[in-house]
Design a protein around this motif. Sequence first.
Motif, short mmCIF file in Angstrom:
data_model
loop_
_atom_site.label_atom_id
_atom_site.label_comp_id
_atom_site.label_asym_id
_atom_site.label_seq_id
_atom_site.Cartn_x
_atom_site.Cartn_y
_atom_site.Cartn_z
N ARG A 79 0.62 -0.76 0.07
CA ARG A 79 -0.17 0.13 0.12
C ARG A 79 0.69 1.36 -0.21
NH1 ARG A 79 -5.05 -1.11 0.09
NH2 ARG A 79 -5.73 -2.80 0.90
N PRO A 80 1.95 1.24 0.82
CA PRO A 80 2.98 2.54 0.82
C PRO A 80 3.37 2.69 -0.83
CG PRO A 80 3.04 1.86 2.68
CD PRO A 80 1.99 0.95 2.26
N LEU A 81 3.38 1.54 -0.99
CA LEU A 81 4.71 1.60 -2.77
C LEU A 81 3.53 2.35 -3.46
CD1 LEU A 81 6.69 -1.67 -2.40
CD2 LEU A 81 7.38 0.74 -1.75
N SER A 82 2.11 1.39 -3.91
CA SER A 82 1.38 2.16 -4.52
C SER A 82 1.47 2.98 -4.51
CB SER A 82 0.18 1.49 -4.26
OG SER A 82 -0.77 1.97 -3.19
N ALA A 83 0.92 4.27 -3.62
CA ALA A 83 1.11 5.72 -3.35
C ALA A 83 3.01 6.16 -3.63
CB ALA A 83 0.78 5.43 -2.25
N GLY A 84 3.34 5.87 -4.00
CA GLY A 84 4.63 6.52 -4.26
C GLY A 84 5.63 6.53 -3.25
N LEU A 85 5.74 5.99 -1.88
CA LEU A 85 5.77 6.15 -0.91
C LEU A 85 6.66 5.25 -0.95
CD1 LEU A 85 3.48 7.24 1.31
CD2 LEU A 85 4.58 8.59 0.24
N PRO A 86 7.78 5.16 0.05
CA PRO A 86 8.61 3.92 0.62
C PRO A 86 7.97 3.16 1.93
CG PRO A 86 9.81 6.23 1.53
CD PRO A 86 9.00 6.53 0.69
N ALA A 87 8.53 1.73 2.10
CA ALA A 87 7.67 1.20 2.70
C ALA A 87 8.86 0.60 3.63
CB ALA A 87 7.19 -0.63 1.59
#
Length: 211
Positions: A79-87
Amino acid sequence: MTVGQDGMPAGASGAWGSAGATRAPVLLIDGRSGSGKTSLAAAVAGALTDSTVVHMDDLYPGWDGLDEGSVLLTESVLRPLSAGLPAVWRRWDWHRSERAEAHVVDPSIPLVVEGCGALSRASARLAASSIWLDAPPPMREGRLSRRDGTVEWWPAWTVQEDAFIARERPDALADVVLDGGAASEEVLARALEALSAGVHGVTWDRWLAAR
């Protein structure tokens, strides 16, 4: 880098497609124990110009944790990656039975996830590509025996696999189903063909090293 469900089918690529152009793709490799997931993940990663590999074995909170590990992958990594954020996720220490060091997944680098429970209805929507590996039980048991020296844990783990597969149908969700009993070179070739051909409008050619 180390630092210290909904019911939609795999073809529903809305969550991926909405931000796909701004982040690197995710590949999920699932299959029963001993089907060749770890070997294929390493081979695929080696064929990419850059990649991060996450093993479900590092997410499960112990021998009863297949379902929890699957949820952790979706919620804390995909989910974080799907928002372009580091996981950020924490490795499970099997000797101490507790979470250990944290790891960060860079959204700009392709991610390969391998392990039982990687491919669920929820995670499928957050990945660019997915593979199900199949292999006959005798072959899988032989591989596990050679790898671990014992398969005492296998019957109880298989119960969890059976329940997960019956509920999530990862074999049906997968973009491609490969014969994990085939020669490793053949399995890799077919996997790379699928990635290069693309699915859901995503092709991995940008990250595939010249072959």
